[in-house]
Design a protein around this motif. Structure first.
Motif, PDB file in Angstrom:
ATOM      1  N   THR A  24       0.858  -1.182   0.000  1.00 42.62           N
ATOM      2  CA  THR A  24       0.000   0.000   0.000  1.00 42.62           C
ATOM      3  C   THR A  24       0.895   1.233   0.000  1.00 42.62           C
ATOM      4  OG1 THR A  24      -0.056   0.185   2.401  1.00 42.62           O
ATOM      5  CG2 THR A  24      -1.758  -1.221   1.364  1.00 42.62           C
ATOM      6  N   ILE A  25       0.301   2.393  -0.239  1.00 42.62           N
ATOM      7  CA  ILE A  25       1.054   3.647  -0.176  1.00 42.62           C
ATOM      8  C   ILE A  25       1.645   3.825   1.222  1.00 42.62           C
ATOM      9  CG2 ILE A  25       0.892   6.168  -0.269  1.00 42.62           C
ATOM     10  CD1 ILE A  25       0.803   4.911  -3.012  1.00 42.62           C
ATOM     11  N   ASP A  26       0.855   3.543   2.246  1.00 47.50           N
ATOM     12  CA  ASP A  26       1.352   3.685   3.619  1.00 47.50           C
ATOM     13  C   ASP A  26       2.562   2.793   3.877  1.00 47.50           C
ATOM     14  OD1 ASP A  26      -0.549   5.587   4.256  1.00 47.50           O
ATOM     15  OD2 ASP A  26      -1.918   4.153   5.191  1.00 47.50           O
ATOM     16  N   GLU A  27       2.528   1.562   3.360  1.00 47.50           N
ATOM     17  CA  GLU A  27       3.675   0.665   3.531  1.00 47.50           C
ATOM     18  C   GLU A  27       4.891   1.189   2.767  1.00 47.50           C
ATOM     19  OE1 GLU A  27       1.747  -3.734   4.119  1.00 47.50           O
ATOM     20  OE2 GLU A  27       1.595  -2.809   2.128  1.00 47.50           O
ATOM     21  N   ALA A  28       4.670   1.725   1.570  1.00 50.33           N
ATOM     22  CA  ALA A  28       5.764   2.289   0.773  1.00 50.33           C
ATOM     23  C   ALA A  28       6.385   3.481   1.485  1.00 50.33           C
ATOM     24  CB  ALA A  28       5.268   2.673  -0.623  1.00 50.33           C
ATOM     25  N   VAL A  29       5.553   4.313   2.108  1.00 48.72           N
ATOM     26  CA  VAL A  29       6.055   5.469   2.867  1.00 48.72           C
ATOM     27  C   VAL A  29       6.898   4.977   4.041  1.00 48.72           C
ATOM     28  CG1 VAL A  29       5.370   7.395   4.378  1.00 48.72           C
ATOM     29  CG2 VAL A  29       4.233   7.060   2.174  1.00 48.72           C
ATOM     30  N   ARG A  30       6.408   3.989   4.779  1.00 45.55           N
ATOM     31  CA  ARG A  30       7.153   3.450   5.927  1.00 45.55           C
ATOM     32  C   ARG A  30       8.479   2.832   5.484  1.00 45.55           C
ATOM     33  NH1 ARG A  30       2.023   1.884   7.668  1.00 45.55           N
ATOM     34  NH2 ARG A  30       2.334  -0.221   6.902  1.00 45.55           N
ATOM     35  N   ASP A  31       8.449   2.075   4.374  1.00 45.48           N
ATOM     36  CA  ASP A  31       9.669   1.442   3.861  1.00 45.48           C
ATOM     37  C   ASP A  31      10.702   2.498   3.458  1.00 45.48           C
ATOM     38  OD1 ASP A  31       8.440  -1.017   4.215  1.00 45.48           O
ATOM     39  OD2 ASP A  31       8.125  -1.381   2.063  1.00 45.48           O
ATOM     40  N   ALA A  32      10.255   3.534   2.761  1.00 43.94           N
ATOM     41  CA  ALA A  32      11.157   4.599   2.314  1.00 43.94           C
ATOM     42  C   ALA A  32      11.728   5.343   3.519  1.00 43.94           C
ATOM     43  CB  ALA A  32      10.434   5.560   1.369  1.00 43.94           C
ATOM     44  N   ARG A  33      10.875   5.649   4.488  1.00 48.99           N
ATOM     45  CA  ARG A  33      11.355   6.364   5.684  1.00 48.99           C
ATOM     46  C   ARG A  33      12.363   5.517   6.450  1.00 48.99           C
ATOM     47  NH1 ARG A  33      12.578  11.146   6.547  1.00 48.99           N
ATOM     48  NH2 ARG A  33      14.392  10.213   7.481  1.00 48.99           N
ATOM     49  N   ALA A  34      12.122   4.218   6.546  1.00 51.15           N
ATOM     50  CA  ALA A  34      13.059   3.328   7.241  1.00 51.15           C
ATOM     51  C   ALA A  34      14.409   3.316   6.524  1.00 51.15           C
ATOM     52  CB  ALA A  34      12.489   1.917   7.325  1.00 51.15           C
ATOM     53  N   ALA A  35      14.400   3.310   5.199  1.00 48.29           N
ATOM     54  CA  ALA A  35      15.651   3.346   4.433  1.00 48.29           C
ATOM     55  C   ALA A  35      16.375   4.673   4.667  1.00 48.29           C
ATOM     56  CB  ALA A  35      15.373   3.131   2.950  1.00 48.29           C
ATOM     57  N   LEU A  36      15.632   5.777   4.671  1.00 47.38           N
ATOM     58  CA  LEU A  36      16.243   7.085   4.928  1.00 47.38           C
ATOM     59  C   LEU A  36      16.835   7.144   6.327  1.00 47.38           C
ATOM     60  CD1 LEU A  36      13.612   9.466   3.295  1.00 47.38           C
ATOM     61  CD2 LEU A  36      15.852   8.791   2.371  1.00 47.38           C
ATOM     62  N   ASP A  37      16.106   6.620   7.301  1.00 46.95           N
ATOM     63  CA  ASP A  37      16.608   6.596   8.676  1.00 46.95           C
ATOM     64  C   ASP A  37      17.917   5.805   8.763  1.00 46.95           C
ATOM     65  OD1 ASP A  37      14.412   8.073   9.470  1.00 46.95           O
ATOM     66  OD2 ASP A  37      13.333   6.347  10.319  1.00 46.95           O
ATOM     67  N   GLU A  38      18.009   4.709   8.029  1.00 46.61           N
ATOM     68  CA  GLU A  38      19.226   3.893   8.039  1.00 46.61           C
ATOM     69  C   GLU A  38      20.393   4.658   7.417  1.00 46.61           C
ATOM     70  OE1 GLU A  38      22.080   1.185   8.591  1.00 46.61           O
ATOM     71  OE2 GLU A  38      20.123   1.242   9.552  1.00 46.61           O
ATOM     72  N   TYR A  39      20.175   5.346   6.294  1.00 42.39           N
ATOM     73  CA  TYR A  39      21.236   6.170   5.705  1.00 42.39           C
ATOM     74  C   TYR A  39      21.677   7.255   6.685  1.00 42.39           C
ATOM     75  CZ  TYR A  39      20.848   4.264   0.949  1.00 42.39           C
ATOM     76  OH  TYR A  39      20.877   3.453  -0.151  1.00 42.39           O
ATOM     77  N   GLU A  40      20.713   7.899   7.332  1.00 45.13           N
ATOM     78  CA  GLU A  40      21.035   8.972   8.273  1.00 45.13           C
ATOM     79  C   GLU A  40      21.859   8.452   9.446  1.00 45.13           C
ATOM     80  OE1 GLU A  40      17.241  10.790   9.118  1.00 45.13           O
ATOM     81  OE2 GLU A  40      17.137  11.696   7.114  1.00 45.13           O
ATOM     82  N   ARG A  41      21.528   7.271   9.947  1.00 43.22           N
ATOM     83  CA  ARG A  41      22.299   6.657  11.034  1.00 43.22           C
ATOM     84  C   ARG A  41      23.710   6.312  10.547  1.00 43.22           C
ATOM     85  NH1 ARG A  41      17.539   4.472  12.560  1.00 43.22           N
ATOM     86  NH2 ARG A  41      17.694   2.662  11.207  1.00 43.22           N
ATOM     87  N   ARG A  42      23.792   5.697   9.384  1.00 44.82           N
ATOM     88  CA  ARG A  42      25.073   5.232   8.855  1.00 44.82           C
ATOM     89  C   ARG A  42      26.046   6.381   8.588  1.00 44.82           C
ATOM     90  NH1 ARG A  42      24.356   2.222   3.508  1.00 44.82           N
ATOM     91  NH2 ARG A  42      22.966   1.052   4.851  1.00 44.82           N
ATOM     92  N   TYR A  43      25.548   7.482   8.022  1.00 42.16           N
ATOM     93  CA  TYR A  43      26.417   8.575   7.613  1.00 42.16           C
ATOM     94  C   TYR A  43      26.416   9.775   8.568  1.00 42.16           C
ATOM     95  CZ  TYR A  43      27.040   5.924   3.368  1.00 42.16           C
ATOM     96  OH  TYR A  43      27.340   4.922   2.469  1.00 42.16           O
ATOM     97  N   GLY A  44      25.527   9.775   9.540  1.00 38.39           N
ATOM     98  CA  GLY A  44      25.552  10.801  10.579  1.00 38.39           C
ATOM     99  C   GLY A  44      25.045  12.170  10.165  1.00 38.39           C
ATOM    100  N   VAL A  45      24.264  12.244   9.108  1.00 39.11           N
ATOM    101  CA  VAL A  45      23.653  13.514   8.681  1.00 39.11           C
ATOM    102  C   VAL A  45      22.209  13.250   8.267  1.00 39.11           C
ATOM    103  CG1 VAL A  45      25.805  14.612   7.903  1.00 39.11           C
ATOM    104  CG2 VAL A  45      24.441  13.295   6.279  1.00 39.11           C
TER     105      VAL A  45
END
Length: 81
Positions: A18-39
């Protein structure tokens, strides 16, 4: 044709969401990049810019940028200025 429900796999490689699941998946990926690179995502170029000010658009940078654009489209969030 068989009707697929959200979360089901199609041909083993595609997951219908669903769109909601796609939003959650994308946000989780962004959160992981932010954690990994510190910005935060809006400042992601900082993580790939050398001391001479040159941006190195690695695969990770390009994937992060693509995911951010996907998230913005899914949430209708305006791009950062």
């Amino acid at each position: 044709m068989t009707e697929l429900r959200p979360g089901q796999l199609m041909d083993g490689n595609v997951r219908v969401v669903t769109i909601d699941e796609a939003v959650r998946d994308a946000r989780a990926a962004l959160d992981e990049y932010e954690r990994r690179y510190g910005v935060v995502s809006e400042r992601r170029a900082e993580a790939f810019t050398d001391s001479a000010g040159r941006l190195h658009p690695t695969g990770a940078y390009l994937q992060w940028t693509s995911m951010l654009e996907r998230w913005r489209q899914l949430t209708s969030a305006p791009p950062a200025v």
